[in-house]
Design a protein around this motif. Structure first.
Motif, PDB file in Angstrom:
ATOM      1  N   PHE A 174      73.275 -79.494 -22.331  1.00  0.00           N
ATOM      2  CA  PHE A 174      74.427 -80.001 -23.067  1.00  0.00           C
ATOM      3  C   PHE A 174      75.697 -79.712 -22.283  1.00  0.00           C
ATOM      4  CE2 PHE A 174      77.775 -80.202 -26.194  1.00  0.00           C
ATOM      5  CZ  PHE A 174      77.377 -81.248 -27.005  1.00  0.00           C
ATOM      6  N   PRO A 175      76.592 -80.742 -22.205  1.00  0.00           N
ATOM      7  CA  PRO A 175      76.434 -82.112 -22.695  1.00  0.00           C
ATOM      8  C   PRO A 175      75.392 -82.888 -21.893  1.00  0.00           C
ATOM      9  CG  PRO A 175      78.412 -81.926 -21.381  1.00  0.00           C
ATOM     10  CD  PRO A 175      77.877 -80.529 -21.520  1.00  0.00           C
ATOM     11  N   GLU A 176      75.226 -84.149 -22.207  1.00  0.00           N
ATOM     12  CA  GLU A 176      74.170 -84.943 -21.575  1.00  0.00           C
ATOM     13  C   GLU A 176      74.270 -84.915 -20.058  1.00  0.00           C
ATOM     14  OE1 GLU A 176      70.705 -87.044 -21.528  1.00  0.00           O
ATOM     15  OE2 GLU A 176      71.720 -86.239 -23.304  1.00  0.00           O
ATOM     16  N   ALA A 177      75.491 -84.921 -19.531  1.00  0.00           N
ATOM     17  CA  ALA A 177      75.683 -84.920 -18.073  1.00  0.00           C
ATOM     18  C   ALA A 177      75.111 -83.672 -17.423  1.00  0.00           C
ATOM     19  CB  ALA A 177      77.169 -85.043 -17.743  1.00  0.00           C
ATOM     20  N   ALA A 178      74.958 -82.590 -18.185  1.00  0.00           N
ATOM     21  CA  ALA A 178      74.434 -81.340 -17.621  1.00  0.00           C
ATOM     22  C   ALA A 178      72.980 -81.488 -17.184  1.00  0.00           C
ATOM     23  CB  ALA A 178      74.558 -80.212 -18.641  1.00  0.00           C
ATOM     24  N   ARG A 179      72.263 -82.419 -17.783  1.00  0.00           N
ATOM     25  CA  ARG A 179      70.848 -82.599 -17.452  1.00  0.00           C
ATOM     26  C   ARG A 179      70.650 -83.087 -16.011  1.00  0.00           C
ATOM     27  NH1 ARG A 179      67.689 -82.854 -22.239  1.00  0.00           N
ATOM     28  NH2 ARG A 179      68.964 -82.906 -24.149  1.00  0.00           N
ATOM     29  N   ASP A 180      71.676 -83.708 -15.437  1.00  0.00           N
ATOM     30  CA  ASP A 180      71.555 -84.287 -14.097  1.00  0.00           C
ATOM     31  C   ASP A 180      71.993 -83.346 -12.980  1.00  0.00           C
ATOM     32  OD1 ASP A 180      70.665 -86.688 -15.245  1.00  0.00           O
ATOM     33  OD2 ASP A 180      72.732 -87.400 -15.515  1.00  0.00           O
ATOM     34  N   ILE A 181      72.473 -82.158 -13.333  1.00  0.00           N
ATOM     35  CA  ILE A 181      72.933 -81.220 -12.309  1.00  0.00           C
ATOM     36  C   ILE A 181      71.730 -80.582 -11.625  1.00  0.00           C
ATOM     37  CG2 ILE A 181      74.282 -79.129 -11.894  1.00  0.00           C
ATOM     38  CD1 ILE A 181      75.798 -79.791 -14.510  1.00  0.00           C
ATOM     39  N   PRO A 182      71.692 -80.523 -10.297  1.00  0.00           N
ATOM     40  CA  PRO A 182      70.560 -79.905  -9.588  1.00  0.00           C
ATOM     41  C   PRO A 182      70.332 -78.464 -10.033  1.00  0.00           C
ATOM     42  CG  PRO A 182      71.970 -81.090  -8.054  1.00  0.00           C
ATOM     43  CD  PRO A 182      72.694 -81.078  -9.362  1.00  0.00           C
ATOM     44  N   ARG A 183      69.076 -78.079 -10.138  1.00  0.00           N
ATOM     45  CA  ARG A 183      68.711 -76.737 -10.589  1.00  0.00           C
ATOM     46  C   ARG A 183      68.578 -75.768  -9.419  1.00  0.00           C
ATOM     47  NH1 ARG A 183      70.527 -79.147 -14.836  1.00  0.00           N
ATOM     48  NH2 ARG A 183      69.312 -78.938 -16.745  1.00  0.00           N
ATOM     49  N   VAL A 184      68.963 -74.515  -9.672  1.00  0.00           N
ATOM     50  CA  VAL A 184      68.832 -73.464  -8.662  1.00  0.00           C
ATOM     51  C   VAL A 184      67.910 -72.360  -9.178  1.00  0.00           C
ATOM     52  CG1 VAL A 184      71.070 -73.923  -7.596  1.00  0.00           C
ATOM     53  CG2 VAL A 184      70.910 -72.277  -9.492  1.00  0.00           C
ATOM     54  N   GLY A 185      67.107 -72.684 -10.192  1.00  0.00           N
ATOM     55  CA  GLY A 185      66.191 -71.722 -10.793  1.00  0.00           C
ATOM     56  C   GLY A 185      66.440 -71.612 -12.282  1.00  0.00           C
ATOM     57  N   SER A 186      66.057 -70.480 -12.856  1.00  0.00           N
ATOM     58  CA  SER A 186      66.318 -70.207 -14.266  1.00  0.00           C
ATOM     59  C   SER A 186      67.364 -69.101 -14.368  1.00  0.00           C
ATOM     60  CB  SER A 186      65.031 -69.773 -14.971  1.00  0.00           C
ATOM     61  OG  SER A 186      64.636 -68.473 -14.529  1.00  0.00           O
ATOM     62  N   TYR A 187      67.833 -68.837 -15.581  1.00  0.00           N
ATOM     63  CA  TYR A 187      68.841 -67.789 -15.709  1.00  0.00           C
ATOM     64  C   TYR A 187      68.270 -66.413 -15.380  1.00  0.00           C
ATOM     65  CZ  TYR A 187      67.037 -66.135 -20.252  1.00  0.00           C
ATOM     66  OH  TYR A 187      66.259 -65.609 -21.254  1.00  0.00           O
ATOM     67  N   GLN A 188      66.938 -66.269 -15.499  1.00  0.00           N
ATOM     68  CA  GLN A 188      66.296 -64.995 -15.197  1.00  0.00           C
ATOM     69  C   GLN A 188      65.814 -64.901 -13.757  1.00  0.00           C
ATOM     70  OE1 GLN A 188      63.345 -65.217 -18.405  1.00  0.00           O
ATOM     71  NE2 GLN A 188      64.312 -63.438 -19.366  1.00  0.00           N
ATOM     72  N   ALA A 189      65.625 -66.047 -13.126  1.00  0.00           N
ATOM     73  CA  ALA A 189      65.080 -66.049 -11.756  1.00  0.00           C
ATOM     74  C   ALA A 189      65.731 -67.166 -10.946  1.00  0.00           C
ATOM     75  CB  ALA A 189      63.559 -66.232 -11.794  1.00  0.00           C
ATOM     76  N   TRP A 190      66.971 -66.945 -10.573  1.00  0.00           N
ATOM     77  CA  TRP A 190      67.662 -67.934  -9.777  1.00  0.00           C
ATOM     78  C   TRP A 190      67.455 -67.649  -8.287  1.00  0.00           C
ATOM     79  CZ3 TRP A 190      71.321 -65.240  -7.000  1.00  0.00           C
ATOM     80  CH2 TRP A 190      71.783 -64.041  -7.562  1.00  0.00           C
TER      81      TRP A 190
END
Length: 293
Positions: A74-90
């Motif tokens: 959220f918002p919808e645009a956040a879904r398209d941002i490249p991922r760098v991991g999870s909040y626990q394992a970035w």
């Protein structure tokens, strides 16, 4: 003549400073008490928690995000941002590959062991850790300051504060109700008085029955809950639907919350993320508590 010439030079220098944002350092003090300083507004931001991503958008800097973590939806645009991991394992490598000039971390959720490595690489890091409702608009203002989007951040921060003030006025009156907030059922877990959700409970005229716990997210026993006999039990769970395990308390018909049919659900994204949407969850919770006052 010399005095006039010096005055003219000082006027020109002042004008140049005002016209050149890069000459004016941007600063914010984060939740860890660290002064975060940028020479110019952040253009490439990595946010390491879903709620931090959402707050960046609310601060008017969503278009600067080049990295986020899983569940940033959220918002919808956040879904398209490249991922760098999870909040626990970035991934440090993934973050560095995005060439950020600002990384936003979640103090209690992220592993801060990677903080020195980011700083050694010359990357500015801001640590966010909202513990009270007032910390949310403060965070928006900090992000806006560092990203150069202060006007948008200020508008949304003020809107949050105005809604918060209205909720306080609407729900201040009436007898307090003892509330058990159930984070999860196995293990049975709640939150103490240092967590912002406890602040929401107080806002709505409730009393967190485990506010006195020394741990921010303590595990408790069923027996401990029964002994404190809450008037209301509220859960959020992990999904969109009311968790089935909330009804397990019906096995204890003598419990006041069960007798009063006060087993309530609030969507987790509206209560377990310290963002501007938290007040939507707070309004729901306030209405639930008000029904028992």
């Amino acid at each position: 003549m010399k005095a006039a010439r010096m005055a003219a030079l000082m006027t020109v220098a002042a004008a140049l400073a005002l016209a050149s944002p890069a000459l004016v350092a941007l600063e914010a003090i984060d939740a860890a008490g660290r002064t975060v300083r940028l020479d110019q507004p952040a253009r490439r931001i990595v946010a390491l928690a879903p709620h931090v991503v959402e707050n960046v958008f609310s601060a008017g800097a969503g278009d600067r995000l080049v990295g986020a973590v899983s569940y940033s939806n959220f918002p919808e645009a956040a879904r398209d941002i490249p991922r760098v991991g999870s909040y626990q394992a970035w991934s440090l490598e993934s973050i560095v590959a995005k060439n950020p000039d600002l990384v936003l971390m979640w103090g209690s959720g992220n592993s801060l062991e990677g903080l020195p490595a980011l700083e050694q690489l010359g990357i500015a890091v801001y640590i966010s850790e909202p513990k009270r409702l007032e910390d949310i608009p403060a965070t928006l203002r900090d992000i806006g300051q560092l990203a150069g989007t202060g006007e948008v951040a200020e508008a949304n921060a003020r809107a949050f504060e105005q809604t918060l003030q209205q909720l306080r006025a609407d729900y201040a009156a009436g007898p307090a109700r003892r509330v058990f907030y159930e984070v999860w059922n196995q293990p049975l877990q709640t939150l103490n008085g240092e967590h912002y959700i406890s602040d929401v409970i107080t806002l709505c005229g409730g009393q967190n029955i485990f506010a006195d716990s020394p741990h921010i997210a303590p595990r408790v026993s069923v027996e401990a809950v029964l002994a404190r006999d809450p008037d209301i039990i509220i859960a959020s769970g992990m999904g969109d639907a009311r968790p089935e395990w909330l009804d397990d308390w019906r096995d204890y018909p003598h419990l006041t919350a069960v007798r009063n049919q006060a087993l309530f659900f609030v969507h987790p994204d509206l209560l377990q993320r310290p963002t501007t949407r938290l007040l939507d969850g707070a309004k729901t919770l306030c209405e639930q508590i008000a029904s028992q006052r």
